[in-house]
Design an enzyme around this catalytic site. Structure first.
Site, mmCIF file in Angstrom:
data_model
loop_
_atom_site.group_PDB
_atom_site.id
_atom_site.type_symbol
_atom_site.label_atom_id
_atom_site.label_comp_id
_atom_site.label_asym_id
_atom_site.label_seq_id
_atom_site.Cartn_x
_atom_site.Cartn_y
_atom_site.Cartn_z
ATOM 1 N N GLU A 21 0.847 -1.182 0.000
ATOM 2 C CA GLU A 21 0.000 0.000 0.000
ATOM 3 C C GLU A 21 0.889 1.241 0.000
ATOM 4 O OE1 GLU A 21 -2.798 0.441 3.230
ATOM 5 O OE2 GLU A 21 -3.770 2.115 2.248
ATOM 6 N N GLU A 77 -2.488 -3.911 6.837
ATOM 7 C CA GLU A 77 -3.566 -4.887 6.970
ATOM 8 C C GLU A 77 -3.623 -5.947 5.878
ATOM 9 O OE1 GLU A 77 -3.991 -1.583 6.161
ATOM 10 O OE2 GLU A 77 -5.630 -1.307 4.732
ATOM 11 N N GLU A 89 -5.594 -3.063 12.551
ATOM 12 C CA GLU A 89 -5.283 -3.888 11.374
ATOM 13 C C GLU A 89 -6.256 -5.051 11.269
ATOM 14 O OE1 GLU A 89 -3.440 -2.294 9.494
ATOM 15 O OE2 GLU A 89 -2.598 -0.997 11.037
ATOM 16 N N GLU A 145 -9.880 4.065 6.189
ATOM 17 C CA GLU A 145 -9.054 4.500 7.323
ATOM 18 C C GLU A 145 -9.865 5.236 8.391
ATOM 19 O OE1 GLU A 145 -6.473 3.171 7.892
ATOM 20 O OE2 GLU A 145 -5.671 2.509 5.966
HETATM 21 N N1 TRP Z 1 -3.056 0.978 5.678
HETATM 22 C C1 TRP Z 1 -2.146 1.020 6.778
HETATM 23 C C2 TRP Z 1 -2.971 1.259 8.041
HETATM 24 O O1 TRP Z 1 -3.528 2.294 8.239
HETATM 25 C C3 TRP Z 1 -1.097 2.055 6.723
HETATM 26 C C4 TRP Z 1 -0.224 2.183 5.537
HETATM 27 C C5 TRP Z 1 -0.489 2.769 4.385
HETATM 28 C C6 TRP Z 1 1.140 1.863 5.457
HETATM 29 N N2 TRP Z 1 0.608 2.858 3.587
HETATM 30 C C7 TRP Z 1 1.613 2.315 4.233
HETATM 31 C C8 TRP Z 1 1.996 1.239 6.321
HETATM 32 C C9 TRP Z 1 2.951 2.191 3.854
HETATM 33 C C10 TRP Z 1 3.330 1.128 5.935
HETATM 34 C C11 TRP Z 1 3.796 1.609 4.745
HETATM 35 O O2 TRP Z 1 -3.141 0.402 8.818
HETATM 36 ZN ZN ZN Z 2 -5.520 1.663 8.585
#
Ligand code: TRP
Ligand code: ZN
Length: 885
Positions: free
Chosen positions: A125, A268, A302, A324
């Protein structure tokens, strides 16, 4: 690192993907310097699209070959441009085989496939999958995955990916393999792979429907003794989602992995959550109460994504808050419920609002202000913000405030029944809430589309003869970049009335029925008047109870009224709020006094009020600790038109010292009486006591009395847990005791030696020094040269550099600009290693236009210097917006 031309992506430009993917087969031949990736993808034309082109995204890939329906493509069969690979005019059904080579050991960005302490990890992500192979890397393309991992058996005994393990076996040359199958369709950003020398804590766990699932927490061997709390938190999370939302774990196996090199908190990935070690590892020796609480909430966060994020995902990245904001709201409620008490819930609420105000309000008022659902971005990584996360959570909370828990649950149920398995938008969520509750929420959508923190002004009039109270509410939202005109929001405004004894008064709105002792006024116009009838006496208004909307309340209440609320409000949040407002009011005038060279004074009434709270043992220790913690320097800065960091710091130090003097006896008592009995437990009641005791210690150390230094040294030496030990050490360093007493000085070295092999504790060691008001630029520079310091590890870089630039107002803003120079130098260096982390450091200068003139000049110089360098797209976007605002 590229010196990119900045391309802006707009939400309005969304088009459906021309091709959908049914299934992808991925094979990894892992090697640190070269990894071979073979991706076999079954694509099918999307009938909703007019285009017949396959568009793949890729970054830093060595393409070996592409085979389409059995035929190897020549270079002339496709076009590549700016990270896009386009194959034009493709038939409806296609199988694509893409062979690529990647180089994990050269990947310092920690996106895509990379190494940490010799093990392999992925982070996809938002757009990291394109660093693994060419693929339609966008969240609305969802596929099932089969993943084969091949690697050296000795170096990488553990091979993990999403879903279920279907096959393992040995290969020639001491290699082995594992095949994983994920039956749930998912976007590429949820793909994950972990391979290395790891061990796990595991348990089978019975779900509500009777199924047994396997739970695992994977870590490096030396950390196995720090996994119990994460496992407990995971089990609590599963139970909570079952009971509060009726949502069950859909897999037979759920894995958590901890990694030391990680850009954010955690991720996640379906069935294989990957965490920054700091949100997994804990035992009493190394982790504080705050660490324990953070682990619980991030593990929950998560896990909750499994439904809000994975099962229902985002159509495009502008919809990020769909998952989020909702998931933060869910983790907040989870932590609140787990405290098991009303005051525990209030403590959690206060902490969350404090974060929002401290970090999100400034963002909403600065150069990076954007709506919860942004309209445009250059680099999506820059939009994982407190606005999308925390304000997004407040927006979700407002549905619950409007419709109650049951109405909210109905909306959630409808959301899942409509959208399970799909990639959807914020408006889909809003529509589910609206339809389930029979409400038109079109006005509510403005919370998603308009940036800026609305201000709500309250004016009231009590008519003694008519026994009525009129409450006039009006709203105004200041302009933000790109949005000058704003429409009124729908604001749920919770209110209560206190009589002169401090009791809640019954509420009845004119023409309405009784509404208990707390009610929600719905403010939807620019201004509106509400009339309460049968109001027996002139009340004290408790406004915006429990912080029912993310707004700034403008309501001039007298000190007497605030003192009344502080001692009596049945709404714990507003008791705390009253204390904060009393303190903030004084901090603002003290700051002005410092600037004008006037003598500083603090009134007795205020000190007495604090004394009363401190001595009120009927109040939970945790609540008292929150009430007696002064608004931060950042919070005070928010209330001033022009920021004078030194004046703010001196004002706050003066107030702390004065409260320490005037309440010395009570602080001593608080320190004595809040010691916890028996072995360490990270439960709210004990944690609250420790927090209050340690706040007392920090006040006492402000008195510069050797007796208290000694007391802190003893606490450090006797501590059987990190909370008490770190609090003592921090107080000693931050009070300056450390510099005056050699015995105290030795403790810093002692701490280092004791925890040399505990990376997360060494982070604390760096950060407590970096945030000390006594740590000038020389101290920081010396720490940078410490052998344990490295820019490559984000936690370490953050502990020292962010600690100084973001959490040390007194020193970072040195008059000679040395703090800013330090910032620019490290930003430039960090940007070459890790753009995502660098871009966060860039945000330290968000507020520069509001600094006093003497600081504005060096700040601008530092910003210009950075902007003249070749920069990543991430950092470039921030610097340009910061300069041009
Ligand atoms: N989706 C993750 C969360 O909020 C966070 C996240 C998004 C992330 N981009 C990332 C974590 C890049 C590490 C690196 O739980
Ligand atoms: Zn998240």
């Amino acid at each position: 690192m590229t010196s990119s031309s900045s391309i802006t992506i707009y939400r309005q430009d969304y088009t459906v993907p021309p091709f959908l993917v049914d299934h992808i087969d991925l094979t990894f031949d892992l090697g640190p310097s070269v990894t071979q990736v073979k991706a076999t993808t079954r694509l099918r034309h999307n009938p909703e699209s007019e285009s017949h082109d396959i568009v793949l995204y890729g970054e830093a890939l060595e393409l070996v070959k592409i085979v389409m329906n059995g035929k190897t493509l020549a270079k002339s069969d496709y076009a590549t441009d700016n990270g896009e690979l386009r194959i034009a005019n493709v038939p409806d059904d296609v199988t694509l085989v893409v062979d690529t080579l990647i180089h994990p050991d050269q990947n310092t960005s920690l996106m895509g496939l990379y190494l940490s302490n010799g093990n392999f990890f992925t982070q996809c992500e938002a757009e990291g999958f394109r660093k693994i192979t060419w693929y339609p890397d966008r969240p609305d393309v969802m596929a099932t995955y089969t993943v084969t991992i091949r690697a050296d058996k000795e170096k990488y005994p553990v091979l993990l990916s999403n879903g279920n393990l279907v096959e393992t076996g040995d290969l020639p040359n001491n290699r082995h393999y594992a095949v994983w199958d994920d039956p749930f369709r998912k976007p590429s950003y949820l793909f994950a792979l972990v391979a290395g020398n790891l061990v796990c804590r595991e348990e089978t766990f019975k779900l509500a429907d009777g199924r047994d699932v396997l739970l695992q927490v994977w870590v490096e061997k030396n950390n196995l003794d720090k996994t119990a709390h994460a496992m407990e938190s995971l089990k609590h999370s599963i139970r909570w989602d079952e009971s509060r939302f009726g949502l069950e774990l859909d897999l037979d196996r759920f894995m958590i992995v901890a990694v030391s090199d990680f850009n954010m908190g955690a991720m996640e990935n379906k069935g294989l959550n990957i965490f920054n070690t700091r949100y997994i590892l804990a035992n009493p020796r190394v982790a504080t109460d705050t660490d324990y609480a953070n682990i619980e909430s991030v593990v929950g966060h998560e896990y909750f994504h499994n439904w809000t994020g994975d099962r229902v995902t985002c159509r495009d990245w502008f919809q990020l808050s769909l998952k989020e904001g909702l998931t933060v709201f869910r983790d907040q409620e989870f932590s609140a419920d787990l405290t098991g008490s009303d005051s525990g819930r209030a403590v959690k609420r206060i902490e969350d609002v404090r974060t929002l105000r401290q970090l999100q309000f400034p963002e909403d008022a600065g150069p990076m202000a954007h709506p919860v659902r942004p309209d445009a971005y250059q680099e999506i990584n820059n939009f994982y913000t407190v606005t999308v996360y925390e304000k997004g959570a407040e927006v979700v909370r407002m549905y619950q405030t409007l419709f109650g828990r049951d109405g909210f649950r109905k909306g959630m149920d409808l959301y899942f029944s409509r959208h399970d398995g799909n990639a959807v938008t914020c408006n889909d969520f809003l529509a589910a809430m609206a339809d389930a509750n029979g409400r038109d929420l079109s006005q509510f959508e403005r919370w998603y589309s308009q940036a800026g923190t609305p201000r709500v002004r309250l004016e009231s009039h009590y008519d003694e003869k008519e026994r009525t109270l009129t409450v006039s509410l009006s709203q105004f939202c200041p302009p933000t970049p790109g949005q000058t005109e704003k429409q009124p929001f729908l604001i749920p405004f919770a209110i209560g009335l206190l009589d002169s004894k401090g009791n809640d008064m019954p509420l009845r709105l004119k023409g309405g029925k009784d509404s208990g002792t707390s009610c929600i006024l719905e403010l939807s116009d620019a201004s509106q008047t509400f009339t309460f009838v049968d109001v027996a006496e002139k009340p004290v208004i408790s406004a915006l109870r429990n912080f029912s909307a993310p707004v700034i309340l403008e309501y001039e209440q007298s000190d007497d009224e605030l003192l009344h609320l502080l001692s009596h409000d049945s709404d714990h949040f507003n008791r705390w709020e009253a204390g904060q407002r009393l303190a903030a009011r004084r901090l603002v005038s003290l700051t002005k006094a410092v600037q004008d060279g006037q003598p500083l004074t603090l009134d007795t009434a205020f000190a007495d009020a604090f004394r009363t709270v401190l001595s009120d043992t009927s109040l939970d220790a945790a609540l008292r600790e929150l009430a007696l913690t002064l608004p931060s320097e950042m919070m005070v800065a928010e209330r001033l038109d022009e920021i004078d960091p030194h004046a703010i710091h001196q004002a706050r130090q003066f107030m702390r010292r004065t409260l320490a003097e005037k309440l010395e006896k009570e602080w001593r008592d608080a320190w004595d009486r809040n010691r916890t009995e028996g072995t360490y437990r990270p439960v709210p009641s004990d944690a609250g006591k420790r927090a209050l005791k340690n706040l007392a210690l920090s006040y006492l150390l402000a008195l510069d009395n050797p007796v208290y230094c000694q007391m802190a040294i003893e606490q450090y030496n006797r501590a059987d847990n990190m909370t008490d030990r770190l609090a003592a050490l921090t107080s000693l360093v931050h009070s300056g005791c450390m510099n005056r007493h050699p015995e105290a000085k030795a403790l810093l070295d002692d701490f280092y030696r004791e925890f040399e092999n505990e990376a997360l504790v060494i982070d604390k060691w760096f950060s407590l020094q970096a945030t000390s008001p006594h740590a000038g630029i020389e101290t920081i520079t010396t720490l940078m040269e410490h052998p344990a310091f490295t820019l490559k590890n984000p936690n370490r870089a953050r502990s020292l550099i962010f600690g100084f630039c973001h959490n040390n107002m007194a020193q970072f803003h040195a008059a000679d600009g040395s703090g800013y120079e330090f910032w620019s130098k490290n930003l430039i260096e960090l940007d070459r290693i890790n753009p995502q982390v660098a871009a966060r450091l860039a945000r330290c200068m968000d507020q520069w236009k509001r600094y006093i003139p003497s600081l504005r000049k060096p700040a601008e110089q530092a910003l210009r210097h950075v902007s003249e360098q070749p920069l990543s797209r991430d950092t470039r976007e921030i610097i340009e917006k910061t300069l041009s605002a």
